[in-house]
Design a protein around this motif. Structure first.
Motif, PDB file in Angstrom:
ATOM      1  N   GLN A  25       0.834 -15.319   3.778  1.00  0.00           N
ATOM      2  CA  GLN A  25       0.633 -13.900   3.456  1.00  0.00           C
ATOM      3  C   GLN A  25       1.325 -13.543   2.151  1.00  0.00           C
ATOM      4  O   GLN A  25       0.794 -12.770   1.364  1.00  0.00           O
ATOM      5  N   ARG A  26       2.474 -14.098   1.925  1.00  0.00           N
ATOM      6  CA  ARG A  26       3.218 -13.806   0.696  1.00  0.00           C
ATOM      7  C   ARG A  26       2.427 -14.257  -0.539  1.00  0.00           C
ATOM      8  O   ARG A  26       2.275 -13.518  -1.503  1.00  0.00           O
ATOM      9  N   ALA A  29      -0.696 -12.115  -1.001  1.00  0.00           N
ATOM     10  CA  ALA A  29      -0.369 -10.812  -1.600  1.00  0.00           C
ATOM     11  C   ALA A  29      -0.297 -10.935  -3.116  1.00  0.00           C
ATOM     12  O   ALA A  29      -0.821 -10.082  -3.848  1.00  0.00           O
ATOM     13  N   LEU A  30       0.317 -11.990  -3.599  1.00  0.00           N
ATOM     14  CA  LEU A  30       0.389 -12.217  -5.046  1.00  0.00           C
ATOM     15  C   LEU A  30      -0.996 -12.463  -5.635  1.00  0.00           C
ATOM     16  O   LEU A  30      -1.317 -11.969  -6.715  1.00  0.00           O
ATOM     17  N   THR A  32      -3.814 -11.312  -4.603  1.00  0.00           N
ATOM     18  CA  THR A  32      -4.669 -10.121  -4.540  1.00  0.00           C
ATOM     19  C   THR A  32      -4.047  -8.897  -5.193  1.00  0.00           C
ATOM     20  O   THR A  32      -4.691  -7.855  -5.291  1.00  0.00           O
ATOM     21  N   THR A  34      -1.513  -7.120  -4.052  1.00  0.00           N
ATOM     22  CA  THR A  34      -1.143  -6.138  -3.035  1.00  0.00           C
ATOM     23  C   THR A  34       0.195  -6.526  -2.432  1.00  0.00           C
ATOM     24  O   THR A  34       0.753  -7.566  -2.760  1.00  0.00           O
ATOM     25  N   SER A  35       0.677  -5.711  -1.529  1.00  0.00           N
ATOM     26  CA  SER A  35       1.930  -6.043  -0.849  1.00  0.00           C
ATOM     27  C   SER A  35       1.636  -6.821   0.429  1.00  0.00           C
ATOM     28  O   SER A  35       0.551  -6.717   1.010  1.00  0.00           O
ATOM     29  N   ARG A  36       2.622  -7.573   0.851  1.00  0.00           N
ATOM     30  CA  ARG A  36       2.483  -8.337   2.093  1.00  0.00           C
ATOM     31  C   ARG A  36       2.312  -7.404   3.293  1.00  0.00           C
ATOM     32  O   ARG A  36       1.532  -7.688   4.201  1.00  0.00           O
ATOM     33  N   SER A  37       3.020  -6.292   3.284  1.00  0.00           N
ATOM     34  CA  SER A  37       2.911  -5.359   4.411  1.00  0.00           C
ATOM     35  C   SER A  37       1.518  -4.723   4.478  1.00  0.00           C
ATOM     36  O   SER A  37       0.972  -4.520   5.568  1.00  0.00           O
ATOM     37  N   TYR A  38       0.912  -4.455   3.317  1.00  0.00           N
ATOM     38  CA  TYR A  38      -0.447  -3.911   3.305  1.00  0.00           C
ATOM     39  C   TYR A  38      -1.440  -4.958   3.816  1.00  0.00           C
ATOM     40  O   TYR A  38      -2.336  -4.641   4.601  1.00  0.00           O
ATOM     41  N   TRP A  40      -0.776  -7.310   5.928  1.00  0.00           N
ATOM     42  CA  TRP A  40      -0.574  -7.391   7.375  1.00  0.00           C
ATOM     43  C   TRP A  40      -1.359  -6.284   8.069  1.00  0.00           C
ATOM     44  O   TRP A  40      -2.012  -6.517   9.088  1.00  0.00           O
ATOM     45  N   LYS A  41      -1.319  -5.077   7.518  1.00  0.00           N
ATOM     46  CA  LYS A  41      -2.062  -3.955   8.095  1.00  0.00           C
ATOM     47  C   LYS A  41      -3.567  -4.201   8.034  1.00  0.00           C
ATOM     48  O   LYS A  41      -4.291  -3.886   8.975  1.00  0.00           O
TER      49      LYS A  41
END
Length: 71
Positions: A25-26, A29-30, A32, A34-38, A40-41
């Protein structure tokens, strides 16, 4: 209109594609922007997303947007 079921299916398809490629996920996120938390959502089906992020996700995975949507 409640589209919770569709968001969960889309998130699951994204997670499956990411995991099948061995991408964390980390790292995703890089890739895309975006953030990892986003992410995850999104993968859990609890976030709304626009076509721009959906296109970035598909591009990062090397798939077509239509490959992620099965509804």
């Amino acid at each position: 209109m409640d589209n919770a079921r569709e968001k969960k299916r889309l998130g699951s398809a994204i997670r499956t594609a990411r995991e099948n490629q061995g991408i964390s996920q980390r790292r995703f996120a890089l890739m895309t922007g975006t953030s990892r938390s986003y992410l995850w959502k999104i993968e859990s089906g609890s976030a709304d997303m626009g076509i721009d992020i959906l296109c970035r996700i598909a591009h990062a995975l090397g798939v077509k947007v239509g490959d992620l949507i099965d509804f």
